[in-house]
Every structure is written in C-alpha cells, then in structure tokens.
Design a protein around this motif. Structure first.
Motif, short mmCIF file in Angstrom:
data_model
loop_
_atom_site.label_atom_id
_atom_site.label_comp_id
_atom_site.label_asym_id
_atom_site.label_seq_id
_atom_site.Cartn_x
_atom_site.Cartn_y
_atom_site.Cartn_z
N VAL A 98 1.04 -1.34 -0.13
CA VAL A 98 -0.05 0.61 -0.06
C VAL A 98 0.98 0.85 0.26
O VAL A 98 2.17 1.27 0.51
N ALA A 99 0.52 2.18 -1.32
CA ALA A 99 1.24 3.46 -1.39
C ALA A 99 1.73 4.19 0.35
O ALA A 99 2.47 4.79 0.55
N GLU A 100 0.60 3.93 0.28
CA GLU A 100 0.18 5.24 2.10
C GLU A 100 1.58 4.76 3.25
O GLU A 100 1.72 5.42 4.19
N HIS A 101 1.97 3.11 2.75
CA HIS A 101 2.67 2.82 3.66
C HIS A 101 4.05 2.17 4.03
O HIS A 101 5.22 1.90 4.30
N GLN A 102 4.35 2.61 2.44
CA GLN A 102 5.53 2.24 1.64
C GLN A 102 7.36 3.28 1.81
O GLN A 102 7.75 2.30 2.39
N HIS A 103 6.87 4.34 3.27
CA HIS A 103 7.68 5.29 3.64
C HIS A 103 7.70 4.66 5.16
O HIS A 103 8.71 5.34 5.37
N LEU A 104 7.09 4.06 5.15
CA LEU A 104 6.81 4.10 7.14
C LEU A 104 8.32 2.84 7.09
O LEU A 104 8.44 1.79 6.68
N ARG A 105 9.02 2.67 8.54
CA ARG A 105 10.04 2.39 8.55
C ARG A 105 9.89 0.27 8.71
O ARG A 105 8.88 0.23 9.46
N ALA A 106 10.76 -0.69 8.18
CA ALA A 106 10.81 -1.36 8.66
C ALA A 106 10.52 -2.09 9.76
O ALA A 106 12.34 -1.87 10.65
N SER A 107 9.74 -2.98 10.69
CA SER A 107 10.38 -3.77 12.20
C SER A 107 10.97 -4.97 12.05
O SER A 107 11.02 -5.34 10.64
N ASP A 108 11.57 -5.71 12.73
CA ASP A 108 12.39 -6.80 12.83
C ASP A 108 11.20 -7.87 12.02
O ASP A 108 11.97 -8.78 12.04
N ARG A 109 9.98 -7.58 12.80
CA ARG A 109 8.54 -8.86 12.48
C ARG A 109 8.46 -8.57 11.10
O ARG A 109 8.28 -9.80 10.50
N ASP A 110 8.69 -7.59 10.40
CA ASP A 110 8.44 -7.35 8.78
C ASP A 110 9.77 -7.75 8.32
O ASP A 110 9.04 -8.70 7.62
N ARG A 111 10.60 -7.87 8.50
CA ARG A 111 12.12 -8.71 7.88
C ARG A 111 11.79 -10.23 8.04
O ARG A 111 11.93 -10.64 7.09
#
Length: 184
Positions: free
Chosen positions: A18-31
């Motif tokens: 989602v474009a609105e989320h792409q600028h957010l920092r990735a978390s350890d959980r996301d990685r």
C-alpha cells in the motif's frame, strides 16, 4: 507461507504494497516475514544459494516497507493488493464506538437482572404454592443476585470504556486485514 500469498502480506505490521505504508520504517517482524518467505523459496528449490544470498543482502540493507515487496515479488502472490489503504476505509474517530459500548453495557445489565428475577420469582411462586415451610428460595435469590451485583460493582463507566476499547481494537485489526483476536 501456508500456500496462500495473501496470508504473507497480512503478517506484516502494515501491508508494504500500500502506497501510504511504503515510507514507513520496516520492523524486525516485517523482516522476519521476508526471511521466512526466502527460506521457503530456497527450500522449495525456487531460489538457488546465490539468489538467496543476494536477496538476504538486500533485506539487510532495507529500511522501509517499500523496500521489502521487490525482494519477494516473484515468490508470493500479489493478487490481493488492496485498492484503498485500509486506514482510509474507516478513519479512526475518538468515541465513535461509544454508543455501541453503552448499548452493550445496558444489554449486559438487563441480562443480569433477568437472570436474577426470573428464577427467583419462579422459586418464590413455587414455594408459596407449596405452602411455605423452609424458605429454600433464599438460596436461589442469593445465588442469582450476584449477576446484577457483579455488573453494577464493575462500574458503568469502566465497563463501557472497556467495551469501547475492544471495539476500537477490533476495528483496527479489520482495517489492517488481520484475523479477529482469539476472544472476538
């Protein structure tokens, strides 16, 4: 990956597509989600060792959610991309669940009072019809009065606020595309 690419995207804190989320920092959980997808791809033979190493290097260098989808784009389905950002579908409005929470409290109180009155009255009518004697309906009365006392002792405002928080959390989970919590 549970065989469903859609489930992979819902495991992120925010959908990285989602474009609105792409600028957010990735978390350890996301990685960790991306690492699992890569590991499964390697185990399934869809990636060789060189490709796995290259993608893991890209993952370590990633900073934002927008960096993550390209790393696994050819390993998971992208067919479930939301057309609208989930947050835009239902904006968070403080107190928007207040009326529902108050209705839930009233329903809980009415249920507790009904659970007290109905068996108590039936027992006292039976006792009177049987000619009195030992006042055994007192035991039923004492036992069933605990329901309304419990609801009233919990404090109306505290219980309404609790239900309101639960409704808000449920709405947040739905906005993010997450499954309902265990107790929903």
């Amino acid at each position: 990956m549970s065989g469903d690419g859609r489930s992979v995207w819902h495991r992120f804190g925010h959908d990285p597509r989602v474009a609105e989320h792409q600028h957010l920092r990735a978390s350890d959980r996301d990685r960790d989600v991306v690492t699992e997808v890569l590991s499964e791809g390697f185990a399934d033979g869809r990636l060789d060792r060189e490709e796995l190493d290259e993608r893991q290097d890209r993952l370590r260098e990633s900073r934002t959610l927008g960096d993550l989808p390209p790393i696994v784009a050819d390993l998971v389905s992208d067919s479930a991309v939301p057309a609208v950002a989930p947050a835009a579908a239902a904006p968070a409005v403080p107190g928007r669940f207040r009326l529902d929470a108050e209705a839930a409290y009233r329903q809980r109180l009415v249920g507790a009072v009904s659970g007290f009155l109905i068996p108590t009255l039936i027992c006292w009518v039976v006792w009177i019809a049987a000619g009195g004697g030992f006042p055994w309906p007192l035991f039923v009365t004492i036992g069933t009065v605990m329901g309304p006392i419990g609801v009233l002792a919990g404090g109306r405002e505290r219980q309404v606020a609790q239900v309101e928080r639960e409704l808000e959390e449920k709405a947040r989970r739905e906005q993010r595309g997450l499954p309902p919590a265990e107790d929903d």
